[in-house]
Design an enzyme around this catalytic site. Structure first.
Site, short mmCIF file in Angstrom:
data_model
loop_
_atom_site.label_atom_id
_atom_site.label_comp_id
_atom_site.label_asym_id
_atom_site.label_seq_id
_atom_site.Cartn_x
_atom_site.Cartn_y
_atom_site.Cartn_z
NE ARG A 105 -2.37 -1.97 3.28
CZ ARG A 105 -2.95 -2.29 4.43
NH1 ARG A 105 -4.15 -1.82 4.71
NH2 ARG A 105 -2.35 -3.09 5.29
CE LYS A 204 -12.50 4.33 0.63
NZ LYS A 204 -12.31 3.29 -0.34
NE ARG A 206 -10.73 6.98 4.25
CZ ARG A 206 -10.42 5.97 3.45
NH1 ARG A 206 -9.94 6.21 2.25
NH2 ARG A 206 -10.58 4.73 3.86
N GLY A 237 -13.72 -1.23 8.24
CA GLY A 237 -14.62 -0.08 8.39
C GLY A 237 -15.30 0.29 7.09
#
Length: 336
Positions: A105, A204, A206, A237
């Site tokens: 990542r 999504k 943020r 989550g």
């Protein structure tokens, strides 16, 4: 031409059950016993890692089975030290079988003065004497370019497609494949194509790291059995929130297929209490007791695919043939 030496497997402590399962599958495929090389990988009192190989490996084609999962630093060092031990013992070739590639990542600079750790790890692996890497579902495909040695990146989507067609037999017309974010669309599209299903996206946004401000569903999911597809599930989550949003938009039920079940912190508790009917993960990371005991988490095996990929590398034949359902189907017959 096939090498005159036999493929030999050795494993660290990261995922011994998977290593033993790969050895068993290779035994079945070859019709002769394939075991793990006898070695010890242990720690001194100050947690330094020590490796000793008890068998002669001179001139052998060695495959180290070691995902770099939690604890990532310990498992990575085990891999590097095992490679050094084999190289100094005159192994002919060393291939690292890394079902889960840690630090993936950190594949780019997300902001100023941050590292690209995936590239650093790639350099360390090559410097340790490893000549080839076999992995599965890299977080970012460009990580293959970080290596100056060959990298074979397997995909879980063919296994997932076989499992979905078996689990939802006779009811595939209502399936909708869902990507939990825009970045995973290519992965979700690949699975949707394999099972001939439509595709939807959960977008999504943020406001700050760790907090999801808003989720928007792109596509009509009302009356559909939604299958969320992603490569990594860490704290779960985002996954659980996406499942809630899909149910709010009229989905009849939600299932998730995730390649690497990191499942750290409150993940298992969240999944158990979520509206998701099931979460399917692979055994690329050794399951904890909590994961194994969760009623709505199911694990599909990767050993058949990795065993065949190792034999193909040893034989000098195609690894990409395992991307096709026609090739992988017979390997998984009676397993899923």
């Amino acid at each position: 031409m096939p090498s005159i030496v036999e493929p030999k497997l050795i494993s660290g402590n990261a995922n011994m059950p998977l290593a033993k399962a790969i050895a068993r599958r290779m035994t079945m495929y070859r019709g002769m016993s394939v075991g793990l090389v006898d070695a010890r990988v242990e720690r001194f009192n100050d947690q330094e890692i020590f490796v000793e190989v008890y068998e002669n490996v001179r001139g052998e084609d060695m495959f180290i089975i070691q995902p770099t999962s939690n604890p990532a630093n310990d498992n990575l060092m085990e891999l590097l030290i095992m490679s050094d031990a084999l190289r100094r013992s005159s192994a002919a070739r060393i291939t690292a079988v890394i079902p889960y590639f840690g630090y993936a990542r950190q594949d780019r600079r997300s902001k100023a003065r941050t590292p690209i750790t995936a590239k650093l790890v790639a350099n360390m692996i090559a410097e340790a004497g490893i000549e080839r890497v076999l992995t599965m579902d890299l977080h970012a495909a460009q990580i293959q370019g970080f290596f100056d040695i060959p990298v074979d990146n397997l995909y879980a989507s063919p296994i997932f497609a076989l499992d979905i067609l078996e689990q939802f037999k006779g009811n595939t017309s209502d399936i909708m494949v869902v990507s939990p974010d825009v970045g995973g669309v290519a992965r979700a599209r690949e699975l949707a194509k394999r099972i001939n299903a439509p595709l939807s996206i959960v977008d999504k946004r943020r406001e700050k790291p760790g907090e999801i401000a808003e989720m928007t569903v792109i596509g009509e999911v009302a009356g559909k059995t939604c299958i969320i597809v992603d490569d990594i599930c860490d704290t779960a989550g985002t996954l659980c929130k996406a499942a809630e949003v899909l149910m709010e938009h009229g989905a009849t039920e939600v299932h998730s297929y995730i390649t690497h079940g990191v499942l750290s912190g409150p993940a298992v508790e969240r999944i158990t209490k979520s509206v998701m009917k099931s979460l399917v993960i692979t055994d690329s990371i050794q399951a904890t007791g909590a994961v194994s005991g969760a009623t709505n988490i199911r694990i599909v095996p990767t050993a058949p695919m990795f065993a065949q990929a190792i034999l193909n590398i040893w034989n000098g034949t195609s690894v990409s043939s395992l991307f096709e359902t026609e090739t992988l189907g017979p390997i998984y017959e009676g397993i899923l």
